[in-house]
Design a protein around this motif. Structure first.
Motif, PDB file in Angstrom:
ATOM      1  N   ASP A 132       5.852   1.325   8.727  1.00 26.12           N
ATOM      2  CA  ASP A 132       4.495   0.860   8.310  1.00 26.12           C
ATOM      3  C   ASP A 132       3.832   1.315   7.006  1.00 26.12           C
ATOM      4  O   ASP A 132       3.233   0.669   6.306  1.00 26.12           O
TER       5      ASP A 132
ATOM      6  N   TYR B 158       5.478   0.187   4.069  1.00 26.52           N
ATOM      7  CA  TYR B 158       5.074  -1.273   3.760  1.00 26.52           C
ATOM      8  C   TYR B 158       3.930  -1.074   3.014  1.00 26.52           C
ATOM      9  O   TYR B 158       3.611  -1.848   1.942  1.00 26.52           O
TER      10      TYR B 158
ATOM     11  N   ASP C 163       8.178  -4.936   3.348  1.00 28.63           N
ATOM     12  CA  ASP C 163       8.498  -4.513   4.866  1.00 28.63           C
ATOM     13  C   ASP C 163       9.799  -4.141   4.824  1.00 28.63           C
ATOM     14  O   ASP C 163      10.802  -4.783   4.748  1.00 28.63           O
TER      15      ASP C 163
ATOM     16  N   HIS D 181       4.982  -4.397  11.115  1.00 24.93           N
ATOM     17  CA  HIS D 181       4.713  -5.657  10.242  1.00 24.93           C
ATOM     18  C   HIS D 181       3.206  -5.366   9.637  1.00 24.93           C
ATOM     19  O   HIS D 181       2.594  -6.522   9.113  1.00 24.93           O
TER      20      HIS D 181
END
Length: 192
Positions: free
Chosen positions: A100, A103, A109, A157
């Motif tokens: 995470d 990301y 991602d 995500h």
């Protein structure tokens, strides 16, 4: 009655570690998968992801210090072994938090190759102890277990910055600073 065999991680020396020769330990393999398209076009991203391999293992070692993790490399593949007091569910959640954070940092991602299992830790030049001799399996990196147990781990995500690893922008700034320091040190030296 046959004993259960464990894949083996080898070390040149076990002395100085908290792990005994022929100990059976929870083991982790974690490798982030690069976005190949971005890696082809963005050299900084490529260097950043290469640097994150070591930084992720360092973050795991520091987070789970009470489980005395040890980084063991076999065939240039890094693994972490832990004492038995580690909660592998928490380790998996921490790995997802790393994904995470990457990301959040890169805007891409990511997924990771992930595996947790129990392995036998052995010193290369020592024979297995008599009670563990029947438990010695193949070398982990060369066994079918390494491919069979491997799974793909995904983050939530969500872009979450937990302060676990170096952010991409900070990595770029540090890289530029190091480049500038190297060019400054290449000045002409005048001897008197």
């Amino acid at each position: 009655m046959s004993q259960k065999q464990y894949p083996v991680l080898y070390a040149t020396k076990t002395k100085g570690t908290f792990f005994k020769h022929c100990s059976i330990n929870p083991t982790l393999y974690f490798e982030m998968i690069k976005d190949e398209e971005r890696a082809k076009t963005d050299a900084d991203y490529n260097l950043y992801m290469d640097a994150m391999v070591d930084e992720c293992y360092d973050a795991l070692i520091h987070k789970f210090i009470t489980s005395q993790p040890l980084k063991v490399t076999n065939d240039k593949i890094p693994f972490l072994i832990f004492k038995s007091n580690v909660d592998m569910r928490v380790v998996k959640m921490f790995c997802q938090a790393i994904l995470d954070e990457v990301y959040e940092s890169t805007g891409t991602d990511h997924q990771a190759k992930y595996m947790e299992l129990k392995t036998l830790f052995m010193q290369m030049d020592k024979e297995p102890s008599p009670f563990k001799a029947g438990k010695v399996g193949e070398k982990l990196t060369q066994s079918s277990i390494f491919q069979d147990q491997l799974q793909i781990l995904e983050g939530s995500h969500k872009k979450i910055d937990s302060g676990i690893i170096t952010p991409f922008k900070e990595y770029i700034l540090l890289k530029q600073e190091n480049t500038q320091n190297k060019s400054d040190s290449n000045e002409d030296i005048v001897e008197w």
